[in-house]
Scaffold this motif. Structure first.
Motif, PDB file in Angstrom:
ATOM      1  N   MET A  56       6.488  -2.746 -11.777  1.00  0.00           N
ATOM      2  CA  MET A  56       5.359  -2.526 -12.685  1.00  0.00           C
ATOM      3  C   MET A  56       4.620  -3.839 -12.902  1.00  0.00           C
ATOM      4  SD  MET A  56       6.643   0.074 -15.590  1.00  0.00           S
ATOM      5  CE  MET A  56       7.231  -1.266 -16.584  1.00  0.00           C
ATOM      6  N   ASP A  64       1.705   0.719  -1.727  1.00  0.00           N
ATOM      7  CA  ASP A  64       1.907  -0.009  -2.973  1.00  0.00           C
ATOM      8  C   ASP A  64       3.194  -0.826  -2.912  1.00  0.00           C
ATOM      9  OD1 ASP A  64       1.293  -0.873  -5.511  1.00  0.00           O
ATOM     10  OD2 ASP A  64       2.095   0.882  -6.527  1.00  0.00           O
ATOM     11  N   THR A  75       6.334  -2.612  -5.491  1.00  0.00           N
ATOM     12  CA  THR A  75       6.963  -2.751  -6.801  1.00  0.00           C
ATOM     13  C   THR A  75       7.902  -3.951  -6.761  1.00  0.00           C
ATOM     14  OG1 THR A  75       8.131  -1.583  -8.576  1.00  0.00           O
ATOM     15  CG2 THR A  75       8.919  -1.208  -6.327  1.00  0.00           C
ATOM     16  N   ASP A  84      11.173  -6.230  -8.600  1.00  0.00           N
ATOM     17  CA  ASP A  84      12.353  -6.255  -9.469  1.00  0.00           C
ATOM     18  C   ASP A  84      12.585  -7.685  -9.948  1.00  0.00           C
ATOM     19  OD1 ASP A  84      14.801  -5.951 -10.751  1.00  0.00           O
ATOM     20  OD2 ASP A  84      15.921  -6.169  -8.874  1.00  0.00           O
ATOM     21  N   SER A 110      10.943  -7.559  -3.797  1.00  0.00           N
ATOM     22  CA  SER A 110       9.875  -6.568  -3.833  1.00  0.00           C
ATOM     23  C   SER A 110      10.168  -5.472  -2.828  1.00  0.00           C
ATOM     24  CB  SER A 110       8.520  -7.209  -3.503  1.00  0.00           C
ATOM     25  OG  SER A 110       8.075  -8.025  -4.558  1.00  0.00           O
ATOM     26  N   HIS A 137       4.672   5.063  -3.495  1.00  0.00           N
ATOM     27  CA  HIS A 137       4.898   4.406  -4.779  1.00  0.00           C
ATOM     28  C   HIS A 137       6.366   4.502  -5.200  1.00  0.00           C
ATOM     29  CE1 HIS A 137       0.645   3.787  -5.908  1.00  0.00           C
ATOM     30  NE2 HIS A 137       0.442   4.875  -5.181  1.00  0.00           N
ATOM     31  N   VAL A 193       9.416   2.577  -8.366  1.00  0.00           N
ATOM     32  CA  VAL A 193       9.645   1.688  -9.500  1.00  0.00           C
ATOM     33  C   VAL A 193      11.137   1.445  -9.641  1.00  0.00           C
ATOM     34  CG1 VAL A 193       9.796   3.570 -11.208  1.00  0.00           C
ATOM     35  CG2 VAL A 193       9.047   1.289 -11.924  1.00  0.00           C
ATOM     36  N   LEU A 250      16.293   2.192  -7.568  1.00  0.00           N
ATOM     37  CA  LEU A 250      14.896   2.308  -7.182  1.00  0.00           C
ATOM     38  C   LEU A 250      14.539   3.790  -7.140  1.00  0.00           C
ATOM     39  CD1 LEU A 250      12.263   0.940  -5.989  1.00  0.00           C
ATOM     40  CD2 LEU A 250      13.235   1.465  -3.736  1.00  0.00           C
ATOM     41  N   GLU A 307       1.701   8.236  -7.862  1.00  0.00           N
ATOM     42  CA  GLU A 307       2.257   7.075  -8.571  1.00  0.00           C
ATOM     43  C   GLU A 307       3.191   7.519  -9.686  1.00  0.00           C
ATOM     44  OE1 GLU A 307       1.005   2.609  -9.840  1.00  0.00           O
ATOM     45  OE2 GLU A 307      -0.593   4.085  -9.677  1.00  0.00           O
ATOM     46  N   LEU A 309       5.457   5.632 -13.135  1.00  0.00           N
ATOM     47  CA  LEU A 309       5.602   4.454 -13.985  1.00  0.00           C
ATOM     48  C   LEU A 309       6.860   4.591 -14.820  1.00  0.00           C
ATOM     49  CD1 LEU A 309       2.012   4.224 -15.543  1.00  0.00           C
ATOM     50  CD2 LEU A 309       2.842   2.945 -13.565  1.00  0.00           C
ATOM     51  N   ASP A 339      -1.641   3.341 -15.099  1.00  0.00           N
ATOM     52  CA  ASP A 339      -1.083   2.130 -15.690  1.00  0.00           C
ATOM     53  C   ASP A 339      -1.040   2.321 -17.197  1.00  0.00           C
ATOM     54  OD1 ASP A 339       0.125  -0.332 -15.791  1.00  0.00           O
ATOM     55  OD2 ASP A 339      -1.685  -1.490 -15.364  1.00  0.00           O
ATOM     56  N   LEU A 396      -0.404  -6.087  -6.854  1.00  0.00           N
ATOM     57  CA  LEU A 396       0.514  -6.157  -7.988  1.00  0.00           C
ATOM     58  C   LEU A 396       0.603  -7.577  -8.501  1.00  0.00           C
ATOM     59  CD1 LEU A 396       2.982  -4.953  -9.677  1.00  0.00           C
ATOM     60  CD2 LEU A 396       4.410  -5.828  -7.811  1.00  0.00           C
TER      61      LEU A 396
END
Length: 368
Positions: free
Chosen positions: A1, A75, A77, A79, A85, A121, A123, A131, A169, A171, A235, A365
């Motif tokens: 994020m 995309d 993400t 950590d 990533s 996508h 997260v 993940l 996506e 979140l 977002d 990002l």
């Protein structure tokens, strides 16, 4: 994020935000370049010779590190616990690549399981152990979230439904437990490439799911007359509200609202815009990013070659800018960095850079 934007960051701020693991993964030169940078960003790209990859950028648009990809990415993400990533393949891609930015350890490429493909996508859980990735159970036309063990080679250990079709996506919300998912409502199957198979019967939705057990918490659908308004990217603003952008799959002559706001326990709220602004998006929002310090939200339209900045508290459009093939957007100081499919990087104070060998993909990002 995307983390909270705090402007220029010093060494202690960066170590706290990104974690020592990120810096320890860098070569000495990359370490020095990273600490010299005002901020660090990640994005997928295509080189002009046709090769694909992901890049770590400084705020000045300097490429700090790259990693090759087997095909087009979408995309990324990050950590902060491990400093790794993950870049996801573009729909209907069947891979993601986890990397440590500098190649201290080889990148890990993970293939989707049989009967699934990725939607671009994902997260991490707050502790970095898991993940979560949006996936297509294409034979059953059902959206799924795949669960991967990030501490065991990203082995796939489970899944739960997105309670909709065509998830895009997702979140992780502020409580660390709730995942928000944008179900675009579009049925696809890899046998038909990227063809949209159910446009007359689409049912996009916004859902909240408990990541611990997959239980549905809330599900919201758009009104029937907006059933072809595909919810895609999101977002969260400084209040925790989720802003989402849509792509209209109905007649090109229609001009529905393309940006909305979701607050837990309430119905979805669409943002009204002046006809000139709305028509400039050509029925397509490609990315959404919030600048939580500035209290603003930016939405981009590569189809309309424009992006807008919105005041989160009032939903007022503060400015609209024209920029060819603009799509990637991330908070930067009191404004936003934006990237384009022509290779341009534009940051606040109207500074612009262009990498002649690279064109940037849909998302960027901010790390930290």
């Amino acid at each position: 994020m995307i983390g909270k934007c705090t402007g220029l960051i010093d060494r202690r701020d960066f170590l706290k935000a990104a974690g020592a693991a990120f810096l320890s993964s860098l070569t000495p030169k990359a370490f020095a370049d990273t600490l010299a940078a005002d901020a660090v960003f990640a994005t997928a790209y295509q080189r002009r010779d046709g090769a694909y990859g992901a890049a770590i950028l400084s705020e000045a648009g300097k490429i700090l590190q790259t990693v090759e990809l087997p095909d087009r990415g979408h995309d990324i993400t990050f950590d902060p616990v491990s400093g790794r990533s993950v870049v996801f393949a573009r729909q209907p891609g069947t891979f993601f690549v986890a990397f440590d930015h500098a190649g201290r350890t080889p990148p890990v490429t993970v293939e989707s399981v049989s009967g699934r493909h990725f939607f671009g996508h994902g997260v991490f859980s707050p502790d970095g152990a898991l993940l979560y990735a949006t996936e297509n159970d294409f034979d059953n036309a059902a959206g799924m979230v795949g669960i991967y063990d990030a501490r065991n080679g990203f082995a796939r250990i489970g899944e739960f439904p997105t309670h909709g079709v065509g998830p895009h996506e997702l979140l992780l919300l502020g409580d660390g437990r709730t995942i928000a998912i944008a179900n675009g409502g579009i049925e696809t199957h890899p046998d038909f490439g990227r063809a949209k198979l159910n446009l007359p019967t689409m049912k996009p939705s916004y859902v909240l799911v408990d990541r611990r057990n997959g239980d549905l918490i809330e599900k919201h659908e758009l009104p029937p007359e907006l059933h072809q308004l595909s919810i895609r990217h999101m977002d969260t603003d400084e209040t925790g509200a989720v802003w989402f952008g849509c792509q209209h799959e109905g007649p090109a002559t229609e001009r529905p609202a393309l940006v909305g706001r979701a607050v837990r326990g309430k119905e979805l709220e669409l943002v009204e815009m002046a006809p000139k602004v709305l028509s400039g998006f050509r029925n397509y929002i490609g990315s959404v990013a919030a600048n939580r310090d500035a209290g603003t939200v930016a939405v981009t339209s590569p189809q309309g070659n424009s992006y807008a900045v919105i005041e989160a508290a009032t939903s007022k459009v503060l400015k609209v800018e024209r920029l060819t093939e603009v799509c990637g957007v991330a908070p930067d100081h009191a404004g936003f960095m934006v990237t384009t499919g022509t290779g341009e990087i534009v940051v606040p104070e109207d500074r612009s850079f262009e990498e002649n060998d690279f064109v940037w993909d849909n998302h960027v990002l901010r790390i930290g």
